[in-house]
Write a protein that holds these residues in place. Structure first.
Motif, PDB file in Angstrom:
ATOM      1  N   ALA A  35       0.838  -1.207   0.000  1.00 37.26           N
ATOM      2  CA  ALA A  35       0.000   0.000   0.000  1.00 37.26           C
ATOM      3  C   ALA A  35       0.868   1.250   0.000  1.00 37.26           C
ATOM      4  O   ALA A  35       0.586   2.211  -0.725  1.00 37.26           O
ATOM      5  CB  ALA A  35      -0.920   0.002   1.216  1.00 37.26           C
ATOM      6  N   ASP A  36       1.925   1.230   0.800  1.00 36.35           N
ATOM      7  CA  ASP A  36       2.818   2.384   0.891  1.00 36.35           C
ATOM      8  C   ASP A  36       3.572   2.631  -0.417  1.00 36.35           C
ATOM      9  O   ASP A  36       3.975   3.749  -0.696  1.00 36.35           O
ATOM     10  CB  ASP A  36       3.805   2.167   2.034  1.00 36.35           C
ATOM     11  N   ARG A  37       3.723   1.594  -1.227  1.00 36.94           N
ATOM     12  CA  ARG A  37       4.419   1.707  -2.510  1.00 36.94           C
ATOM     13  C   ARG A  37       3.435   1.809  -3.680  1.00 36.94           C
ATOM     14  O   ARG A  37       3.739   1.431  -4.801  1.00 36.94           O
ATOM     15  CB  ARG A  37       5.365   0.523  -2.720  1.00 36.94           C
ATOM     16  N   ASN A  38       2.244   2.321  -3.402  1.00 35.65           N
ATOM     17  CA  ASN A  38       1.221   2.586  -4.430  1.00 35.65           C
ATOM     18  C   ASN A  38       0.847   1.348  -5.238  1.00 35.65           C
ATOM     19  O   ASN A  38       0.644   1.423  -6.446  1.00 35.65           O
ATOM     20  CB  ASN A  38       1.681   3.704  -5.367  1.00 35.65           C
ATOM     21  N   LEU A  39       0.768   0.207  -4.565  1.00 38.52           N
ATOM     22  CA  LEU A  39       0.389  -1.073  -5.157  1.00 38.52           C
ATOM     23  C   LEU A  39       1.360  -1.530  -6.246  1.00 38.52           C
ATOM     24  O   LEU A  39       1.013  -2.335  -7.096  1.00 38.52           O
ATOM     25  CB  LEU A  39      -1.046  -1.038  -5.704  1.00 38.52           C
ATOM     26  N   ASN A  40       2.588  -1.038  -6.209  1.00 47.21           N
ATOM     27  CA  ASN A  40       3.608  -1.432  -7.175  1.00 47.21           C
ATOM     28  C   ASN A  40       4.314  -2.677  -6.638  1.00 47.21           C
ATOM     29  O   ASN A  40       5.145  -2.595  -5.727  1.00 47.21           O
ATOM     30  CB  ASN A  40       4.599  -0.291  -7.405  1.00 47.21           C
ATOM     31  N   VAL A  41       3.982  -3.826  -7.210  1.00 51.96           N
ATOM     32  CA  VAL A  41       4.498  -5.102  -6.715  1.00 51.96           C
ATOM     33  C   VAL A  41       6.013  -5.189  -6.873  1.00 51.96           C
ATOM     34  O   VAL A  41       6.712  -5.676  -5.986  1.00 51.96           O
ATOM     35  CB  VAL A  41       3.791  -6.286  -7.423  1.00 51.96           C
ATOM     36  N   SER A  42       6.545  -4.711  -7.993  1.00 58.37           N
ATOM     37  CA  SER A  42       7.989  -4.792  -8.231  1.00 58.37           C
ATOM     38  C   SER A  42       8.773  -4.004  -7.192  1.00 58.37           C
ATOM     39  O   SER A  42       9.772  -4.483  -6.639  1.00 58.37           O
ATOM     40  CB  SER A  42       8.332  -4.293  -9.630  1.00 58.37           C
ATOM     41  N   VAL A  43       8.344  -2.788  -6.906  1.00 57.92           N
ATOM     42  CA  VAL A  43       9.034  -1.948  -5.922  1.00 57.92           C
ATOM     43  C   VAL A  43       8.926  -2.573  -4.530  1.00 57.92           C
ATOM     44  O   VAL A  43       9.915  -2.635  -3.794  1.00 57.92           O
ATOM     45  CB  VAL A  43       8.460  -0.509  -5.934  1.00 57.92           C
ATOM     46  N   ALA A  44       7.740  -3.051  -4.173  1.00 61.84           N
ATOM     47  CA  ALA A  44       7.548  -3.676  -2.862  1.00 61.84           C
ATOM     48  C   ALA A  44       8.419  -4.927  -2.728  1.00 61.84           C
ATOM     49  O   ALA A  44       9.046  -5.139  -1.685  1.00 61.84           O
ATOM     50  CB  ALA A  44       6.079  -4.020  -2.652  1.00 61.84           C
ATOM     51  N   ALA A  45       8.483  -5.735  -3.775  1.00 57.93           N
ATOM     52  CA  ALA A  45       9.306  -6.951  -3.742  1.00 57.93           C
ATOM     53  C   ALA A  45      10.775  -6.601  -3.548  1.00 57.93           C
ATOM     54  O   ALA A  45      11.476  -7.251  -2.760  1.00 57.93           O
ATOM     55  CB  ALA A  45       9.106  -7.756  -5.019  1.00 57.93           C
ATOM     56  N   ASN A  46      11.254  -5.575  -4.243  1.00 56.43           N
ATOM     57  CA  ASN A  46      12.652  -5.165  -4.078  1.00 56.43           C
ATOM     58  C   ASN A  46      12.934  -4.736  -2.645  1.00 56.43           C
ATOM     59  O   ASN A  46      13.973  -5.077  -2.085  1.00 56.43           O
ATOM     60  CB  ASN A  46      12.991  -4.014  -5.029  1.00 56.43           C
ATOM     61  N   GLU A  47      12.019  -3.996  -2.038  1.00 60.64           N
ATOM     62  CA  GLU A  47      12.230  -3.545  -0.662  1.00 60.64           C
ATOM     63  C   GLU A  47      12.137  -4.682   0.344  1.00 60.64           C
ATOM     64  O   GLU A  47      12.708  -4.604   1.421  1.00 60.64           O
ATOM     65  CB  GLU A  47      11.247  -2.436  -0.315  1.00 60.64           C
ATOM     66  N   LEU A  48      11.417  -5.736  -0.028  1.00 57.16           N
ATOM     67  CA  LEU A  48      11.319  -6.912   0.840  1.00 57.16           C
ATOM     68  C   LEU A  48      12.444  -7.913   0.565  1.00 57.16           C
ATOM     69  O   LEU A  48      12.499  -8.969   1.194  1.00 57.16           O
ATOM     70  CB  LEU A  48       9.960  -7.598   0.643  1.00 57.16           C
ATOM     71  N   TYR A  49      13.316  -7.590  -0.386  1.00 49.57           N
ATOM     72  CA  TYR A  49      14.426  -8.461  -0.777  1.00 49.57           C
ATOM     73  C   TYR A  49      13.937  -9.837  -1.196  1.00 49.57           C
ATOM     74  O   TYR A  49      14.447 -10.867  -0.748  1.00 49.57           O
ATOM     75  CB  TYR A  49      15.463  -8.580   0.355  1.00 49.57           C
ATOM     76  N   MET A  50      12.915  -9.834  -2.066  1.00 52.55           N
ATOM     77  CA  MET A  50      12.412 -11.095  -2.602  1.00 52.55           C
ATOM     78  C   MET A  50      12.101 -10.918  -4.079  1.00 52.55           C
ATOM     79  O   MET A  50      11.963  -9.793  -4.562  1.00 52.55           O
ATOM     80  CB  MET A  50      11.173 -11.573  -1.833  1.00 52.55           C
ATOM     81  N   HIS A  51      12.015 -12.033  -4.779  1.00 49.30           N
ATOM     82  CA  HIS A  51      11.669 -11.992  -6.196  1.00 49.30           C
ATOM     83  C   HIS A  51      10.218 -11.542  -6.338  1.00 49.30           C
ATOM     84  O   HIS A  51       9.367 -11.847  -5.491  1.00 49.30           O
ATOM     85  CB  HIS A  51      11.864 -13.382  -6.814  1.00 49.30           C
ATOM     86  N   ARG A  52       9.943 -10.830  -7.403  1.00 47.98           N
ATOM     87  CA  ARG A  52       8.587 -10.326  -7.657  1.00 47.98           C
ATOM     88  C   ARG A  52       7.561 -11.461  -7.646  1.00 47.98           C
ATOM     89  O   ARG A  52       6.481 -11.336  -7.091  1.00 47.98           O
ATOM     90  CB  ARG A  52       8.563  -9.591  -8.997  1.00 47.98           C
ATOM     91  N   ASN A  53       7.905 -12.588  -8.269  1.00 42.28           N
ATOM     92  CA  ASN A  53       6.964 -13.720  -8.331  1.00 42.28           C
ATOM     93  C   ASN A  53       6.680 -14.303  -6.952  1.00 42.28           C
ATOM     94  O   ASN A  53       5.587 -14.820  -6.703  1.00 42.28           O
ATOM     95  CB  ASN A  53       7.485 -14.803  -9.264  1.00 42.28           C
ATOM     96  N   THR A  54       7.650 -14.236  -6.054  1.00 44.00           N
ATOM     97  CA  THR A  54       7.437 -14.699  -4.679  1.00 44.00           C
ATOM     98  C   THR A  54       6.394 -13.824  -3.997  1.00 44.00           C
ATOM     99  O   THR A  54       5.476 -14.330  -3.334  1.00 44.00           O
ATOM    100  CB  THR A  54       8.753 -14.671  -3.879  1.00 44.00           C
ATOM    101  N   LEU A  55       6.517 -12.517  -4.171  1.00 42.85           N
ATOM    102  CA  LEU A  55       5.528 -11.611  -3.583  1.00 42.85           C
ATOM    103  C   LEU A  55       4.153 -11.819  -4.219  1.00 42.85           C
ATOM    104  O   LEU A  55       3.142 -11.823  -3.518  1.00 42.85           O
ATOM    105  CB  LEU A  55       5.962 -10.154  -3.713  1.00 42.85           C
ATOM    106  N   VAL A  56       4.111 -12.025  -5.533  1.00 48.38           N
ATOM    107  CA  VAL A  56       2.836 -12.292  -6.203  1.00 48.38           C
ATOM    108  C   VAL A  56       2.182 -13.540  -5.612  1.00 48.38           C
ATOM    109  O   VAL A  56       0.979 -13.556  -5.333  1.00 48.38           O
ATOM    110  CB  VAL A  56       3.031 -12.437  -7.731  1.00 48.38           C
ATOM    111  N   TYR A  57       2.977 -14.582  -5.375  1.00 40.90           N
ATOM    112  CA  TYR A  57       2.448 -15.802  -4.767  1.00 40.90           C
ATOM    113  C   TYR A  57       1.901 -15.515  -3.369  1.00 40.90           C
ATOM    114  O   TYR A  57       0.806 -15.960  -3.014  1.00 40.90           O
ATOM    115  CB  TYR A  57       3.535 -16.883  -4.700  1.00 40.90           C
ATOM    116  N   ARG A  58       2.656 -14.767  -2.578  1.00 41.77           N
ATOM    117  CA  ARG A  58       2.203 -14.444  -1.214  1.00 41.77           C
ATOM    118  C   ARG A  58       0.924 -13.607  -1.227  1.00 41.77           C
ATOM    119  O   ARG A  58       0.054 -13.782  -0.381  1.00 41.77           O
ATOM    120  CB  ARG A  58       3.303 -13.735  -0.452  1.00 41.77           C
ATOM    121  N   LEU A  59       0.801 -12.709  -2.187  1.00 42.49           N
ATOM    122  CA  LEU A  59      -0.416 -11.912  -2.311  1.00 42.49           C
ATOM    123  C   LEU A  59      -1.596 -12.786  -2.733  1.00 42.49           C
ATOM    124  O   LEU A  59      -2.734 -12.564  -2.300  1.00 42.49           O
ATOM    125  CB  LEU A  59      -0.206 -10.755  -3.282  1.00 42.49           C
TER     126      LEU A  59
END
Length: 105
Positions: A35-59
């Protein structure tokens, strides 16, 4: 599926407790960061130090658990309301609202 009725305080007690029991601390952190990153999955994944697809799976897991997809704006609004509100405090929100109203006139 969780829903918020904005005209009342439906989201405050039972849904908060039920949702917090369903979601892990990591999932709540991921929701708030997205939410803080304006729903930008790529930016959020980078800040969480995980691959974008990993975050997509978690979402996807969060969407299955709650019935609300954090990648969709109104579902994210409902999740944030259920989890204890937006990342802004009440005073800051009131200031922004008053500023927005005075600029629009």
């Amino acid at each position: 599926r969780f829903k918020c009725d904005w005209s009342s305080d439906v989201c405050s007690s039972d849904l908060n407790e039920e949702t917090r029991a369903i979601l892990t601390d990591d999932e709540v952190r991921e929701i708030r960061l997205l939410a803080d990153r304006n729903l930008n999955v790529s930016v959020a994944a980078n800040e969480l130090y995980m691959h974008r697809n990993t975050l997509v799976y978690r979402l996807d897991v969060i969407a299955l658990k709650t019935g609300l997809d954090p990648r969709k704006f109104w579902d994210m609004v409902n999740l944030l309301k259920i989890l204890g509100g937006f990342p802004y405090d009440d005073e800051r929100t009131e200031e922004r609202t008053e500023t927005d109203i005075s600029e629009g006139e």
